[in-house]
Design a protein around this motif. Structure first.
Motif, PDB file in Angstrom:
ATOM      1  N   SER A  78      -5.252  17.992   4.928  1.00 40.84           N
ATOM      2  CA  SER A  78      -6.851  17.694   5.808  1.00 40.84           C
ATOM      3  C   SER A  78      -6.450  16.565   6.864  1.00 40.84           C
ATOM      4  O   SER A  78      -6.906  16.961   8.072  1.00 40.84           O
ATOM      5  CB  SER A  78      -7.851  17.097   4.872  1.00 40.84           C
ATOM      6  OG  SER A  78      -8.261  18.266   4.126  1.00 40.84           O
ATOM      7  N   ASP A 129     -10.543  24.505   6.230  1.00 41.47           N
ATOM      8  CA  ASP A 129     -10.174  23.487   5.240  1.00 41.47           C
ATOM      9  C   ASP A 129     -10.982  23.771   3.808  1.00 41.47           C
ATOM     10  O   ASP A 129     -12.041  23.343   3.698  1.00 41.47           O
ATOM     11  CB  ASP A 129     -10.041  22.022   5.648  1.00 41.47           C
ATOM     12  CG  ASP A 129      -9.479  21.144   4.869  1.00 41.47           C
ATOM     13  OD1 ASP A 129      -9.126  21.420   3.701  1.00 41.47           O
ATOM     14  OD2 ASP A 129      -9.557  19.777   5.294  1.00 41.47           O
ATOM     15  N   GLU A 130     -10.088  24.545   2.766  1.00 42.15           N
ATOM     16  CA  GLU A 130     -10.699  24.823   1.645  1.00 42.15           C
ATOM     17  C   GLU A 130     -12.109  25.333   1.720  1.00 42.15           C
ATOM     18  O   GLU A 130     -13.048  24.855   1.030  1.00 42.15           O
ATOM     19  CB  GLU A 130     -10.612  23.597   0.765  1.00 42.15           C
ATOM     20  CG  GLU A 130      -9.235  23.040   0.686  1.00 42.15           C
ATOM     21  CD  GLU A 130      -8.918  22.081  -0.490  1.00 42.15           C
ATOM     22  OE1 GLU A 130      -9.665  22.335  -1.435  1.00 42.15           O
ATOM     23  OE2 GLU A 130      -8.246  21.313  -0.444  1.00 42.15           O
TER      24      GLU A 130
HETATM   25 MG   LIG Z   1      -7.963  18.130   1.724  1.00 40.31          MG
END
Ligand SMILES: [Mg+2]
Ligand SMILES: Nc1ncnc2c1ncn2[C@@H]1O[C@H](COP(=O)(O)OP(=O)(O)OP(=O)(O)O)[C@@H](O)[C@H]1O
Length: 270
Positions: A42, A169-170
């Protein structure tokens, strides 16, 4: 190359978190970033949009279409966000203001980016339609939508200004598996339609298998392996990659409703 990260390090006062990472992403590809929790995925992706918290220092270079992102002024990078690169986050609920309608979110987003007021509503309705939602959600509040619907709205917003790069991101971690798959199918469809490039951070190897063209594996702030998906899935070189693939519980299982993986390591657009 649309994105080239060159010897990037991210450090706090206490330690180096991302250490000397280099990677390059080709235009039009779906590039996956995988690796254990806390490995720096991240932070690396936030560094691209210059969204890192101020207590972290960055060294190295990030080129986006040959523009050196780290040398841009705050004003310049702000102008690029949304229009050139955009994000879809796991915490989509946190991206919405509870007492503003979905329509107001679309309005505000376009206002910030200088889109003339007369075309905003039309753009919004088109974007809402492009992610398979009813026009009626324009007047609804975020809490009146399901998680899957809200994440669709996030995708519509992220793609609204036709950015070249979308960083997810996810994006499906907070959704149930079926809704998550629908979201990724939608993202893949919109990628085909718009030709955008996707940087996709995930823990789910089924998603890597189905969508990615190439990937990089991160461990403790470093990239231990990167390359074409088929090469890595079939012949992982690094011990850590082998462990991750072996530990992936569902990799050998079928995807819902007979979905097939992307056949080639090459991007659909170049
Ligand atoms: Mg992350
Ligand atoms: N502002 C900060 N200051 C200091 N350390 C931080 C900061 N933000 C994150 N970290 C640390 O940096 C490391 C990498 O964090 P990051 O969020 O990039 O991990 P990740 O790979 O995305 O993990 P996950 O898969 O769980 O999302 C973690 O150890 C985290 O605690």
């Amino acid at each position: 190359m649309i994105l080239a990260v060159d010897q990037l390090s991210i450090s706090s006062r206490e330690k180096t978190i991302v250490n000397n990472v280099s990677l390059s992403i080709k235009k039009g590809e779906w590039f996956a970033l995988v690796g254990q929790s806390g490995s720096g995925k991240s932070l690396l992706s936030k560094a691209v949009g210059r969204l890192l918290p101020s207590n972290l220092q960055v060294e190295g270079k990030i080129f986006f279409n040959d523009v050196d992102l780290l040398s841009l002024s705050t004003k310049q990078i702000r102008a690029m966000r949304g229009q050139k690169l955009s994000y879809i986050f796991q915490d989509y609920q946190g991206s919405f203001t509870p007492f503003r309608t979905i329509g107001q979110h679309f309005e505000e987003y376009q206002k910030v980016h200088g889109i003339p007021s007369k075309s905003r509503k039309n753009n919004s309705l088109e974007a809402i339609d492009s992610v398979g939602l009813e026009a009626a959600i324009y007047n609804k509040y975020p809490f009146q939508l399901s998680g899957g619907q809200l994440q669709r709205v996030s995708i519509a917003l992220a793609l609204l200004l036709s950015p070249d790069l979308v960083i997810a991101d996810e994006a499906t971690t907070a959704l149930d598996s079926v809704s998550g798959h629908r979201i990724l199918e939608l993202l893949a469809k919109r990628q085909k339609e718009t030709g955008c490039t996707i940087l996709f951070i995930t823990h789910d190897w089924r998603h890597v298998k189905r969508y990615a063209n190439r990937l990089a594996v991160m461990k403790e702030g470093e990239i231990v392996e990167s390359g074409g998906k088929h090469r890595i899935l079939d012949h992982p070189q690094h011990e850590y990659t082998k462990q991750l693939i072996q530990a992936a519980p569902t990799l050998g299982h079928r995807l819902p409703s007979g979905l097939k993986e992307v056949e080639k390591d090459e991007p659909a657009y170049s």
